[in-house]
Design a protein around this motif. Structure first.
Motif, PDB file in Angstrom:
ATOM      1  N   SER A   1       0.830  -1.203   0.000  1.00 45.79           N
ATOM      2  CA  SER A   1       0.000   0.000   0.000  1.00 45.79           C
ATOM      3  C   SER A   1       0.864   1.253   0.000  1.00 45.79           C
ATOM      4  O   SER A   1       0.577   2.219  -0.728  1.00 45.79           O
ATOM      5  CB  SER A   1      -0.922  -0.013   1.222  1.00 45.79           C
ATOM      6  N   MET A   2       1.940   1.246   0.802  1.00 45.40           N
ATOM      7  CA  MET A   2       2.826   2.399   0.872  1.00 45.40           C
ATOM      8  C   MET A   2       3.492   2.662  -0.473  1.00 45.40           C
ATOM      9  O   MET A   2       3.579   3.805  -0.934  1.00 45.40           O
ATOM     10  CB  MET A   2       3.892   2.180   1.941  1.00 45.40           C
ATOM     11  N   VAL A   3       3.959   1.588  -1.126  1.00 41.22           N
ATOM     12  CA  VAL A   3       4.601   1.742  -2.436  1.00 41.22           C
ATOM     13  C   VAL A   3       3.628   2.366  -3.427  1.00 41.22           C
ATOM     14  O   VAL A   3       3.990   3.270  -4.198  1.00 41.22           O
ATOM     15  CB  VAL A   3       5.109   0.381  -2.945  1.00 41.22           C
ATOM     16  N   GLY A   4       2.375   1.912  -3.415  1.00 38.95           N
ATOM     17  CA  GLY A   4       1.381   2.473  -4.318  1.00 38.95           C
ATOM     18  C   GLY A   4       1.153   3.955  -4.070  1.00 38.95           C
ATOM     19  O   GLY A   4       1.049   4.753  -5.019  1.00 38.95           O
ATOM     20  N   GLU A   5       1.106   4.354  -2.804  1.00 50.49           N
ATOM     21  CA  GLU A   5       0.897   5.758  -2.469  1.00 50.49           C
ATOM     22  C   GLU A   5       2.090   6.616  -2.892  1.00 50.49           C
ATOM     23  O   GLU A   5       1.923   7.721  -3.424  1.00 50.49           O
ATOM     24  CB  GLU A   5       0.656   5.907  -0.964  1.00 50.49           C
TER      25      GLU A   5
ATOM     26  N   LYS B   1       0.780   8.376   8.661  1.00 44.75           N
ATOM     27  CA  LYS B   1       0.711   7.307   7.677  1.00 44.75           C
ATOM     28  C   LYS B   1       1.034   7.841   6.286  1.00 44.75           C
ATOM     29  O   LYS B   1       0.641   8.959   5.930  1.00 44.75           O
ATOM     30  CB  LYS B   1      -0.675   6.671   7.680  1.00 44.75           C
ATOM     31  N   VAL B   2       1.738   7.048   5.507  1.00 42.94           N
ATOM     32  CA  VAL B   2       2.122   7.468   4.163  1.00 42.94           C
ATOM     33  C   VAL B   2       0.882   7.545   3.276  1.00 42.94           C
ATOM     34  O   VAL B   2       0.117   6.577   3.169  1.00 42.94           O
ATOM     35  CB  VAL B   2       3.140   6.487   3.542  1.00 42.94           C
ATOM     36  N   SER B   3       0.693   8.690   2.639  1.00 48.54           N
ATOM     37  CA  SER B   3      -0.397   8.847   1.677  1.00 48.54           C
ATOM     38  C   SER B   3       0.050   9.818   0.602  1.00 48.54           C
ATOM     39  O   SER B   3       0.902  10.690   0.834  1.00 48.54           O
ATOM     40  CB  SER B   3      -1.666   9.362   2.353  1.00 48.54           C
ATOM     41  N   ARG B   4      -0.528   9.667  -0.585  1.00 50.44           N
ATOM     42  CA  ARG B   4      -0.150  10.543  -1.689  1.00 50.44           C
ATOM     43  C   ARG B   4      -0.507  11.998  -1.387  1.00 50.44           C
ATOM     44  O   ARG B   4       0.221  12.920  -1.774  1.00 50.44           O
ATOM     45  CB  ARG B   4      -0.818  10.067  -2.978  1.00 50.44           C
ATOM     46  N   GLU B   5      -1.644  12.199  -0.712  1.00 45.06           N
ATOM     47  CA  GLU B   5      -2.065  13.557  -0.390  1.00 45.06           C
ATOM     48  C   GLU B   5      -1.083  14.238   0.564  1.00 45.06           C
ATOM     49  O   GLU B   5      -0.724  15.410   0.369  1.00 45.06           O
ATOM     50  CB  GLU B   5      -3.465  13.541   0.238  1.00 45.06           C
ATOM     51  N   LEU B   6      -0.635  13.505   1.580  1.00 45.87           N
ATOM     52  CA  LEU B   6       0.295  14.089   2.548  1.00 45.87           C
ATOM     53  C   LEU B   6       1.632  14.397   1.889  1.00 45.87           C
ATOM     54  O   LEU B   6       2.209  15.478   2.103  1.00 45.87           O
ATOM     55  CB  LEU B   6       0.494  13.133   3.727  1.00 45.87           C
ATOM     56  N   LEU B   7       2.138  13.489   1.073  1.00 44.24           N
ATOM     57  CA  LEU B   7       3.421  13.727   0.407  1.00 44.24           C
ATOM     58  C   LEU B   7       3.339  14.918  -0.539  1.00 44.24           C
ATOM     59  O   LEU B   7       4.249  15.764  -0.569  1.00 44.24           O
ATOM     60  CB  LEU B   7       3.838  12.467  -0.363  1.00 44.24           C
TER      61      LEU B   7
ATOM     62  N   ARG C   1       8.043   1.420  -9.191  1.00 43.66           N
ATOM     63  CA  ARG C   1       7.266   0.520  -8.339  1.00 43.66           C
ATOM     64  C   ARG C   1       8.045  -0.772  -8.073  1.00 43.66           C
ATOM     65  O   ARG C   1       8.112  -1.249  -6.940  1.00 43.66           O
ATOM     66  CB  ARG C   1       5.928   0.197  -9.004  1.00 43.66           C
ATOM     67  N   GLU C   2       8.650  -1.326  -9.116  1.00 44.29           N
ATOM     68  CA  GLU C   2       9.400  -2.574  -8.951  1.00 44.29           C
ATOM     69  C   GLU C   2      10.629  -2.375  -8.068  1.00 44.29           C
ATOM     70  O   GLU C   2      10.964  -3.236  -7.249  1.00 44.29           O
ATOM     71  CB  GLU C   2       9.811  -3.115 -10.321  1.00 44.29           C
ATOM     72  N   ALA C   3      11.301  -1.228  -8.231  1.00 45.87           N
ATOM     73  CA  ALA C   3      12.489  -0.954  -7.417  1.00 45.87           C
ATOM     74  C   ALA C   3      12.113  -0.854  -5.942  1.00 45.87           C
ATOM     75  O   ALA C   3      12.765  -1.449  -5.079  1.00 45.87           O
ATOM     76  CB  ALA C   3      13.156   0.341  -7.886  1.00 45.87           C
TER      77      ALA C   3
ATOM     78  N   ASN D   1       5.784   2.038   7.610  1.00 48.74           N
ATOM     79  CA  ASN D   1       4.702   2.655   6.842  1.00 48.74           C
ATOM     80  C   ASN D   1       4.348   4.029   7.399  1.00 48.74           C
ATOM     81  O   ASN D   1       3.208   4.482   7.258  1.00 48.74           O
ATOM     82  CB  ASN D   1       3.456   1.748   6.863  1.00 48.74           C
ATOM     83  N   ARG D   2       5.323   4.689   8.014  1.00 47.24           N
ATOM     84  CA  ARG D   2       5.068   5.979   8.642  1.00 47.24           C
ATOM     85  C   ARG D   2       6.048   7.032   8.127  1.00 47.24           C
ATOM     86  O   ARG D   2       7.240   6.762   7.956  1.00 47.24           O
ATOM     87  CB  ARG D   2       5.225   5.883  10.164  1.00 47.24           C
ATOM     88  N   ILE D   3       5.529   8.214   7.877  1.00 45.44           N
ATOM     89  CA  ILE D   3       6.385   9.363   7.606  1.00 45.44           C
ATOM     90  C   ILE D   3       6.830   9.901   8.958  1.00 45.44           C
ATOM     91  O   ILE D   3       6.037  10.491   9.700  1.00 45.44           O
ATOM     92  CB  ILE D   3       5.636  10.450   6.821  1.00 45.44           C
TER      93      ILE D   3
END
Length: 272
Positions: A113-117, A155-161, A248-250, A181-183
């Protein structure tokens, strides 16, 4: 042997039990502070030297024993200097009452989930030409790097980043450090590389990413503000112009299988 054991039991006092318990607690707290920093690797090296010293004394290797003894004396004098960031952090956390804070490992589902975000956030920042610097902590702890930034623990999220790296906001300068999984923190300072042969196209973000990867096993994601190109650094090398799928793969490879990272780097030869 049995007589010695019986004598030990007879002379053992309740105070001795609490004495041993106190020493064990102190060593446990010291270990908790060191394991989240780059000093852990140094401690392992000292342990190896100590084992070699014992072996050399057992086999009467006098020259080796003398060299190691002299080296250990110098190291003992240098340890307070080397471990200064860890000692300072331990005292600060003692004052805040955070020495018992528990570190929780992320599950495979959480990593996915984190990688996807992260990939989704990097895609947006690449399109919008928003510069970003994202550090993923792996085996070597980055506690001293986290201490240079602003605490987030979110928590890692695309919006927060995306919000963190918006230009002209208080946290957009510096790096974000992700643990599990935490910023953990934003606006963190990274050491710049001293390499003289790098391309002049690489700016401060890229040089900071390379610099940290030279000192720890972290993987550092970089989005260029000038070109929007996505890169990552590992082991003092930079891999540029990544597509969404390659990124994503990396990330999956480095975060799911830390020990196979070097084989992954050998498989993918992206331009530097």
């Amino acid at each position: 042997m049995s007589l010695q054991f019986q004598g030990l039991i007879q002379t053992f006092r309740v105070g001795d039990f609490f004495d041993i318990l106190c020493v064990a607690v102190i060593f446990y707290f010291l270990y908790k502070q060191i394991k989240d920093t780059r000093a852990m690797a140094l401690l392992k090296g000292l342990a190896v030297l100590l084992v070699i010293n014992v072996i050399s004394r057992f086999f009467d290797l006098h020259v080796v024993s003398w060299l190691l003894s002299q080296g250990m004396t110098v190291l003992l004098v240098a340890l307070p200097v080397v471990f200064q960031p860890e000692l300072r952090r331990a005292l600060e956390q003692l004052g805040r009452g955070r020495l018992l804070a528990k570190k929780v490992d992320a599950s495979e589902a959480e990593i996915e989930s984190m990688v996807g975000e992260v990939v989704a956030a990097a895609k947006v920042m690449s399109r919008e030409r928003i510069g970003a610097l994202i550090v993923f902590e792996r085996e070597v702890g980055l506690g001293e790097i986290i201490d240079t930034g602003i605490d987030i623990d979110g928590k890692v999220s695309r919006e927060l980043l995306n919000n963190i790296f918006i230009p002209n906001t208080p946290l957009h300068d510096g790096a974000v450090v992700i643990r599990n999984n935490r910023i953990m923190a934003a606006a963190c300072l990274l050491p710049l590389t001293q390499q003289r042969t790098l391309s002049t196209e690489l700016g401060t973000r890229h040089r900071a990413a390379i610099g940290l990867s030279e000192q720890a096993d972290a993987i550092v994601l970089v989005v260029s503000e000038e070109t929007g190109k996505i890169s990552y650094t590992y082991g003092g090398h930079i891999y540029r112009n990544l597509t969404e799928e390659k990124l994503r793969e990396a990330l999956r490879t480095f975060l799911d299988k830390p020990k196979s990272a070097f084989s992954f780097v050998k498989t993918w030869r992206w331009g530097k």
